[in-house]
Motif scaffolding. Structure first.
Motif, short mmCIF file in Angstrom:
data_model
loop_
_atom_site.label_atom_id
_atom_site.label_comp_id
_atom_site.label_asym_id
_atom_site.label_seq_id
_atom_site.Cartn_x
_atom_site.Cartn_y
_atom_site.Cartn_z
N HIS A 112 0.85 -1.20 0.00
CA HIS A 112 0.00 0.00 0.00
C HIS A 112 0.89 1.25 0.00
O HIS A 112 1.92 1.28 0.70
CB HIS A 112 -0.88 -0.03 1.25
N PRO A 113 0.50 2.28 -0.78
CA PRO A 113 1.34 3.48 -0.83
C PRO A 113 1.66 4.07 0.54
O PRO A 113 2.77 4.57 0.76
CB PRO A 113 0.49 4.47 -1.66
N VAL A 114 0.71 4.00 1.48
CA VAL A 114 0.99 4.56 2.81
C VAL A 114 2.08 3.76 3.52
O VAL A 114 2.96 4.33 4.17
CB VAL A 114 -0.30 4.61 3.68
N SER A 115 2.06 2.44 3.35
CA SER A 115 3.12 1.61 3.95
C SER A 115 4.46 1.95 3.33
O SER A 115 5.49 2.02 4.00
CB SER A 115 2.83 0.12 3.74
N THR A 213 -10.65 11.46 6.23
CA THR A 213 -11.29 10.18 6.55
C THR A 213 -11.27 10.03 8.07
O THR A 213 -10.40 10.60 8.72
CB THR A 213 -10.53 9.00 5.91
N PRO A 214 -12.21 9.28 8.63
CA PRO A 214 -12.29 9.17 10.10
C PRO A 214 -11.02 8.58 10.71
O PRO A 214 -10.73 8.78 11.86
CB PRO A 214 -13.48 8.25 10.35
N MET A 215 -10.29 7.80 9.91
CA MET A 215 -9.00 7.27 10.39
C MET A 215 -7.96 7.72 9.38
O MET A 215 -8.21 7.65 8.17
CB MET A 215 -9.05 5.74 10.46
N PHE A 216 -6.83 8.19 9.86
CA PHE A 216 -5.74 8.52 8.94
C PHE A 216 -4.41 8.32 9.69
O PHE A 216 -4.42 7.79 10.79
CB PHE A 216 -5.89 9.93 8.35
N GLY A 323 0.92 11.79 -6.35
CA GLY A 323 -0.15 12.32 -7.18
C GLY A 323 -1.45 11.52 -7.09
O GLY A 323 -2.06 11.20 -8.11
N ILE A 324 -1.85 11.18 -5.87
CA ILE A 324 -3.10 10.42 -5.69
C ILE A 324 -4.18 11.39 -5.24
O ILE A 324 -4.03 12.05 -4.22
CB ILE A 324 -2.90 9.31 -4.63
N PRO A 325 -5.26 11.52 -6.02
CA PRO A 325 -6.20 12.60 -5.76
C PRO A 325 -7.17 12.40 -4.57
O PRO A 325 -7.46 13.35 -3.86
CB PRO A 325 -7.00 12.72 -7.06
N ASP A 326 -7.68 11.20 -4.37
CA ASP A 326 -8.77 11.05 -3.39
C ASP A 326 -8.32 10.23 -2.19
O ASP A 326 -7.95 9.07 -2.31
CB ASP A 326 -9.97 10.38 -4.06
N LEU A 327 -8.36 10.84 -1.01
CA LEU A 327 -7.90 10.15 0.20
C LEU A 327 -8.78 8.94 0.52
O LEU A 327 -8.29 7.92 1.01
CB LEU A 327 -7.92 11.13 1.38
N PHE A 331 -8.51 3.77 1.71
CA PHE A 331 -9.04 2.81 2.68
C PHE A 331 -10.23 2.03 2.13
O PHE A 331 -11.00 1.45 2.87
CB PHE A 331 -9.40 3.54 3.98
N ALA A 332 -10.40 2.03 0.79
CA ALA A 332 -11.55 1.37 0.19
C ALA A 332 -11.25 -0.09 -0.16
O ALA A 332 -12.14 -0.82 -0.56
CB ALA A 332 -12.00 2.12 -1.06
#
Ligand code: PHE
Length: 357
Positions: A112-115, A213-216, A323-327, A331-332
């Motif tokens: 995942h990009p966040v990881s 988002t409720p969690m970030f 360059g990822i537009p939608d936060l 988490f989807a």
């Protein structure tokens, strides 16, 4: 037929059978038929008893010779068949190590990009001597607010849109931490300066739209010793930004701001040319010098110790860099999204090898 010529015939027959055995199973059948309890050689041995005493010795020796020859032939044939079987297996199982790697689960899976960005950040801060610290997602309001110089009734408590659990009998309340700053408190309470940590983790706020988002995720930073000043804070953040966005120069703007747990406090913007979009400023973090009250709340003497803290949004850094537009898509759990934006398992970010490839 004389006894010796019938023995010679038996031997020839058995040696021919051994030579003709095509595999190990066939060879073993020949062995049983010759040397087994009811085998032909055993049958010759059994005849000894009926022979007159003067013939026994000679016949016995002759049968034994046949037996030895046959046993030796069996042994030799067995070795030959075994090595032929091995050679055949090696030939059929030959692997061409120069072929390209077969796409297996490792090639299919995506980080995942966040990881990935978390690993990038850890790599950068570790190179500056920071350690990784952690704290729990469920905190007390004392840790999330009180010790951070945000007393009850302070407006900052409302700003955080906190998810609360019920009130406990002793009047304390549990909540989902609204920021990673309570890890500052936990760290200062559990060890003595010098302290140099980053604390990445999940945080929760009751908020949801395209950029919330409720969690970030946040990364907290904390440095405490006897001499650290704001120049160090600026240097660390500037070095971080250059390394993270992989550029030689980055324009940074420190705007005066307010956080109850730092004094002075600043918000930091970077010039968007760092991500190839000149002419705009992007807010990336909050920071400041640790407030004397916070040091005192953790049992540190503010006349002796000082330092700085910062907190940045990991998801936001990820959106900017890649360059990822939608936060919300983060988490989807949409596999197509992950295949598009995710990273190869083998793509481990290092400063030496390059953060992103
Ligand atoms: N905790 C602050 C927030 O969530 C960020 C921050 C951390 C600011 C550390 C200053 C120092 O907005």
């Amino acid at each position: 037929m004389s006894a010796s010529s019938s023995l010679a015939a038996l031997e020839q027959g058995l040696l021919a059978d051994i030579a003709a055995a095509a595999d190990l199973a066939g060879l073993d059948a020949v062995r049983v038929a010759a040397l087994g309890k009811k085998g032909s050689i055993s049958a010759e041995m059994a005849k000894l008893g009926q022979l007159p005493a003067e013939e026994r010795k000679g016949f016995g020796q002759a049968v034994n010779q046949v037996k030895e020859k046959v046993a030796a032939a069996l042994e030799a044939r067995k070795a030959a068949l075994e090595s032929a079987a091995l050679a055949e297996r090696l030939a059929s199982e030959r692997a061409d190590v120069t072929l390209p790697v077969r796409p297996g689960p490792e090639a299919e899976g995506r980080i995942h990009p966040v990881s990935q960005v978390l690993d990038e950040c850890i790599e950068i801060f570790a190179s500056m001597g920071f350690e990784v610290a952690e704290g729990p997602d469920i905190e007390t309001d004392e840790m999330n607010f009180g010790k951070l110089n945000i007393p009850a009734e302070h407006p900052a408590r409302q700003e955080h849109d906190t998810f609360y659990f019920g009130t406990r009998p002793d009047g304390s309340r549990l909540l989902l931490r609204t920021h990673t700053s309570p890890v500052q408190i936990r760290t200062m309470q559990s060890r003595k300066p010098p302290i140099r940590i980053i604390a990445p983790g999940r945080v929760y706020r009751c908020d949801s739209d395209q950029t919330h988002t409720p969690m970030f995720h946040q990364i907290e930073g904390l440095v405490i010793d006897e001499t650290t000043h704001m120049g160090h804070l600026k240097w660390v953040l500037e070095e971080f930004c250059k390394a993270f966005f992989e550029v030689d120069e980055v324009k940074m703007r420190f705007r005066a701001s307010h956080f109850p747990f730092t004094e002075p406090s600043m918000e930091v913007d970077i010039g968007a040319e760092a991500i190839g979009k000149p002419g705009r400023w992007l807010e990336i973090l909050g920071c400041g010098m640790v407030h004397p009250n916070v040091l005192r709340n953790c049992g540190l003497d503010p006349d002796k110790y000082q330092g700085f803290a910062f907190g940045m949004g990991l998801d936001r850094l990820t959106m900017l860099k890649y360059g990822i537009p939608d936060l919300r898509a983060f988490f989807a759990a949409d596999l197509r999204w992950l295949r598009h934006y995710g990273f190869s398992v083998l793509d481990v970010p290092t400063l030496g090898g390059g953060l992103s490839s």
